[in-house]
Design a protein around this motif. Structure first.
Motif, short mmCIF file in Angstrom:
data_model
loop_
_atom_site.label_atom_id
_atom_site.label_comp_id
_atom_site.label_asym_id
_atom_site.label_seq_id
_atom_site.Cartn_x
_atom_site.Cartn_y
_atom_site.Cartn_z
N ARG A 107 17.45 89.68 17.39
CA ARG A 107 17.04 88.52 18.20
C ARG A 107 17.72 88.61 19.55
O ARG A 107 18.75 89.29 19.70
CB ARG A 107 17.43 87.21 17.51
CG ARG A 107 16.72 86.96 16.20
CD ARG A 107 15.31 86.45 16.43
NE ARG A 107 14.56 86.31 15.18
CZ ARG A 107 13.30 85.93 15.11
NH1 ARG A 107 12.64 85.64 16.21
NH2 ARG A 107 12.70 85.84 13.95
N SER A 148 15.58 82.29 14.30
CA SER A 148 16.90 82.91 14.46
C SER A 148 17.86 82.39 13.39
O SER A 148 18.69 83.15 12.87
CB SER A 148 17.46 82.62 15.86
OG SER A 148 16.61 83.12 16.86
N SER A 206 18.82 83.42 21.89
CA SER A 206 18.32 82.82 20.64
C SER A 206 19.43 82.75 19.59
O SER A 206 19.55 81.76 18.86
CB SER A 206 17.15 83.64 20.09
OG SER A 206 16.10 83.71 21.03
N VAL A 224 15.74 77.32 24.70
CA VAL A 224 15.08 78.12 23.66
C VAL A 224 14.15 77.22 22.86
O VAL A 224 14.53 76.10 22.49
CB VAL A 224 16.14 78.77 22.73
CG1 VAL A 224 15.47 79.62 21.66
CG2 VAL A 224 17.12 79.60 23.54
N THR A 234 11.71 79.22 17.85
CA THR A 234 12.56 80.41 17.99
C THR A 234 13.93 80.17 17.39
O THR A 234 14.51 81.07 16.75
CB THR A 234 12.70 80.79 19.48
OG1 THR A 234 11.41 80.94 20.06
CG2 THR A 234 13.48 82.07 19.65
N ILE A 235 14.47 78.95 17.56
CA ILE A 235 15.78 78.63 16.96
C ILE A 235 15.68 78.67 15.44
O ILE A 235 16.57 79.18 14.76
CB ILE A 235 16.26 77.25 17.44
CG1 ILE A 235 16.47 77.24 18.96
CG2 ILE A 235 17.57 76.86 16.75
CD1 ILE A 235 16.85 75.89 19.54
#
Length: 311
Positions: free
Chosen positions: A243, A283, A247, A275, A279-280
């Motif tokens: 990643r 991750s 992120s 972000v 996406t968080i």
């Protein structure tokens, strides 16, 4: 103001004589220093004075990136009818010999404004100016988006000075330039500088820890949580987590806040880090299997880690 007096053999109060430039001991009258330079302003400005009457008689510091070092003379417009006639004549002569560095000066001012808005140090601003000057000297940037070009110079300068900023942060001060335009401008600058040197441009490596303190500050996290986040993000580099560093930093912050009493919603973390929430989450899913190894044991116990929500 106190100073050591050689006659009194001790520190005594001294008086500064502005007319003579002498520093005098107030007890014995000995002149401790003579012909001192007064570095204060030679004028006083009052609130009711016009802003057009600038009493400054000197220019700015020299700039080695400009052809004349930034020491060229500019004819100001004086007051009064005769002054207007005189200035119009001199103004025409001045415009005929227009400053060849006018475009550079405007570009440097724009970079300085963006740097101030991001709170960047002078070394980064100077590096961005140098990068822009090198690109401009190649005479190949005509027709390109100037705002994107300047923003890209600042982005590269931050990377090279090991104080990286996200493209989104740079975009927020880039006078309307989009992330895509800044990205294209960055690739163009790297290519041009590579052609100039005959080798690839060193951009510096981005680590998740480079953003951590700033992101935590944006969220108002306490010192203990910030310290835990920094240790966790350093540990995360030992694992193959594919990643982006930004992120990973956002996901680590999410984990740390969920383990604390002051839990932060995912939306707030997204706004603070730039972000996307999705996406968080992704991750976080990649970090979840390593959470027991990256979270400091002094910050959270094994039972606390088990209470984390599964991705």
């Amino acid at each position: 103001m106190d100073a050591f007096c050689s006659d009194c053999k001790r520190h005594t109060e001294v008086v500064f004589d502005h007319s003579a430039g002498d520093t005098v001991c107030s007890e014995c009258g000995l002149v401790l220093e003579s012909h001192s330079i007064d570095e204060t302003s030679e004028w006083r400005t009052f609130a009711n004075e016009s802003g057009d009457n600038d009493p400054v008689r000197v220019g700015g510091p020299t700039n080695p990136l400009l052809a004349d070092g930034g020491l060229s003379t500019v004819i100001a417009k004086p007051n009064g009818a005769t002054g207007e006639f005189l200035s119009s004549s001199l103004g025409r002569w001045q415009n005929r010999g227009a400053n060849p560095d006018r475009g550079l000066i405007m570009a440097f001012k724009t970079i300085a404004t963006m740097s101030d808005r991001l709170g960047l140090v002078a070394t980064i601003k100077d590096r961005a100016n140098e990068i822009y000057k090198r690109v401009e000297d190649q005479k190949s940037s005509r027709g390109r988006n100037q705002d994107a070009l300047l923003a890209a110079c600042l982005y590269i300068a931050c990377r090279q000075e090991d104080k990286p900023r996200t493209v989104k942060e740079i975009c927020s001060v880039a006078n309307g330039a989009t992330k895509k335009e800044i990205g294209r401008a960055k690739e163009y600058i790297v290519k041009q500088l590579g052609l100039e040197n005959g080798q690839s441009v060193e951009m510096g490596t981005i680590h998740a820890g480079d953003f951590m303190r700033r992101f935590c500050s944006n969220l108002g996290m306490n010192n203990q949580a910030v310290k835990a986040a920094q240790e966790a993000v350093t540990k995360s580099e030992e694992f193959d987590i594919r990643r982006s560093p930004i992120s990973i930093a956002a996901a680590v912050i999410y984990i740390i806040t969920q383990l604390s009493d002051d839990k932060k919603p995912l939306k707030d973390i997204s706004v603070a880090t730039g972000v996307a929430e999705g996406t968080i989450r992704n991750s976080y899913k990649d970090l979840y299997t390593h959470v027991s190894k990256i979270i400091p044991s002094w910050y959270a116990k094994e039972e606390d880690l088990k209470n984390l929500c599964s991705p």
